[in-house]
Scaffold this motif. Structure first.
Motif, short mmCIF file in Angstrom:
data_model
loop_
_atom_site.label_atom_id
_atom_site.label_comp_id
_atom_site.label_asym_id
_atom_site.label_seq_id
_atom_site.Cartn_x
_atom_site.Cartn_y
_atom_site.Cartn_z
N PRO A 47 -11.99 -10.99 -0.11
CA PRO A 47 -12.53 -12.22 -0.68
C PRO A 47 -12.55 -13.35 0.36
CG PRO A 47 -10.82 -11.33 -2.09
CD PRO A 47 -10.79 -10.54 -0.81
N ALA A 48 -13.49 -14.25 0.21
CA ALA A 48 -13.63 -15.36 1.16
C ALA A 48 -12.39 -16.24 1.20
CB ALA A 48 -14.85 -16.19 0.79
N ASP A 49 -11.65 -16.33 0.10
CA ASP A 49 -10.47 -17.20 0.05
C ASP A 49 -9.15 -16.44 0.23
OD1 ASP A 49 -10.51 -15.87 -2.36
OD2 ASP A 49 -10.22 -17.67 -3.59
N ILE A 50 -9.18 -15.28 0.90
CA ILE A 50 -7.99 -14.45 1.04
C ILE A 50 -6.85 -15.18 1.76
CG2 ILE A 50 -8.63 -13.35 3.22
CD1 ILE A 50 -6.95 -11.60 0.24
N ASP A 51 -7.17 -16.12 2.64
CA ASP A 51 -6.12 -16.86 3.34
C ASP A 51 -5.39 -17.85 2.43
OD1 ASP A 51 -6.62 -15.56 5.72
OD2 ASP A 51 -8.11 -17.02 6.36
N VAL A 52 -6.02 -18.21 1.32
CA VAL A 52 -5.43 -19.17 0.39
C VAL A 52 -4.83 -18.47 -0.82
CG1 VAL A 52 -5.91 -21.17 -1.07
CG2 VAL A 52 -7.07 -20.94 1.13
N VAL A 53 -5.53 -17.47 -1.33
CA VAL A 53 -5.10 -16.76 -2.54
C VAL A 53 -4.99 -15.27 -2.23
CG1 VAL A 53 -5.61 -16.26 -4.95
CG2 VAL A 53 -6.32 -18.45 -3.97
N GLY A 54 -3.77 -14.77 -2.14
CA GLY A 54 -3.56 -13.35 -1.84
C GLY A 54 -3.24 -12.53 -3.07
N SER A 70 0.85 -1.19 0.00
CA SER A 70 0.00 0.00 0.00
C SER A 70 0.89 1.24 0.00
CB SER A 70 -0.89 -0.01 1.25
OG SER A 70 -1.39 1.27 1.53
N ARG A 71 0.55 2.23 -0.81
CA ARG A 71 1.34 3.46 -0.88
C ARG A 71 1.40 4.13 0.50
NH1 ARG A 71 1.36 8.02 -5.37
NH2 ARG A 71 1.02 6.16 -6.59
N ILE A 72 0.29 4.13 1.21
CA ILE A 72 0.26 4.74 2.54
C ILE A 72 1.20 4.01 3.49
CG2 ILE A 72 -1.23 5.19 4.54
CD1 ILE A 72 -3.54 5.52 2.49
N THR A 73 1.20 2.67 3.42
CA THR A 73 2.11 1.88 4.26
C THR A 73 3.55 2.19 3.92
OG1 THR A 73 0.46 0.12 4.46
CG2 THR A 73 2.74 -0.46 4.93
N LEU A 74 3.88 2.25 2.63
CA LEU A 74 5.24 2.56 2.21
C LEU A 74 5.65 3.96 2.67
CD1 LEU A 74 7.84 1.90 0.69
CD2 LEU A 74 6.72 2.72 -1.41
N GLN A 75 4.78 4.94 2.51
CA GLN A 75 5.09 6.30 2.96
C GLN A 75 5.35 6.33 4.46
OE1 GLN A 75 1.64 8.35 1.45
NE2 GLN A 75 2.72 9.04 -0.39
N ASN A 76 4.56 5.59 5.22
CA ASN A 76 4.76 5.55 6.67
C ASN A 76 6.09 4.91 7.04
OD1 ASN A 76 2.39 6.87 7.37
ND2 ASN A 76 1.21 4.99 7.45
N ILE A 77 6.46 3.82 6.35
CA ILE A 77 7.75 3.16 6.61
C ILE A 77 8.89 4.12 6.32
CG2 ILE A 77 9.32 1.37 5.76
CD1 ILE A 77 6.77 -0.38 5.32
N LEU A 78 8.84 4.80 5.17
CA LEU A 78 9.91 5.73 4.80
C LEU A 78 9.97 6.93 5.74
CD1 LEU A 78 9.50 5.64 0.92
CD2 LEU A 78 11.27 4.52 2.29
N GLY A 131 -4.42 -5.42 5.99
CA GLY A 131 -5.41 -4.61 6.70
C GLY A 131 -6.81 -4.78 6.14
N GLY A 132 -7.14 -5.92 5.56
CA GLY A 132 -8.48 -6.12 5.00
C GLY A 132 -8.72 -5.33 3.74
#
Length: 136
Positions: free
Chosen positions: A109-116, A21-29, A134-135
């Motif tokens: 998605p219902a299968d998010i734990d299997v297919v990301g 996520s761009r927001i996540t990357l900006q926060n890390i930097l 983060g959903g």
């Protein structure tokens, strides 16, 4: 279990895909910059009007006349970058023949734990859907 995008790409000689996520990357930097440079390192609403390189790094001049020094200058100010223009001169934008639309949704998605990560292939085009955490 998440889909491994690294090893299949490398084994076929294809570019490796990473998604964040761009927001996540900006926060890390931002956190790293503050950790190494101190709380006054990031100055919002600042506009660079000039810079000067030397053997000891680079100095920038901001619109308010203040001068700041650093080891490197990163021109991350977009396609019409003022920094790039100052370094390489006036250049026209060069269309890469790739178009990328991005967005983040609150759908999980219902299968998010299997297919990301999903790639939908079409005629000379494709669509990618991936879990950025983060959903989202």
């Amino acid at each position: 279990v998440k889909f491994d995008t690294f090893h299949p790409a490398v084994s076929k000689g294809l570019p490796v895909t990473r998604v964040i996520s761009r927001i996540t990357l900006q926060n890390i930097l931002a956190k790293a910059a503050i950790r190494y440079g101190g709380p006054d390192t990031i100055m919002g609403n600042s506009h660079v009007v000039g810079f000067e390189e030397s053997n000891n790094g680079v100095s920038i001049t901001l619109e308010d006349g203040s001068v700041h020094r650093g080891d490197i200058l990163v021109g991350a100010d977009g396609i019409w970058s003022k920094i790039r223009k100052a370094i390489v001169g006036e250049t026209e934008a060069n269309y890469s023949k790739y178009t990328c639309y991005t967005g983040i949704s609150d759908f999980t998605p219902a299968d998010i734990d299997v297919v990301g990560y999903r790639v939908f292939l079409g005629n000379s085009q494709y669509f990618v859907s991936s879990d950025v955490g983060g959903g989202k």
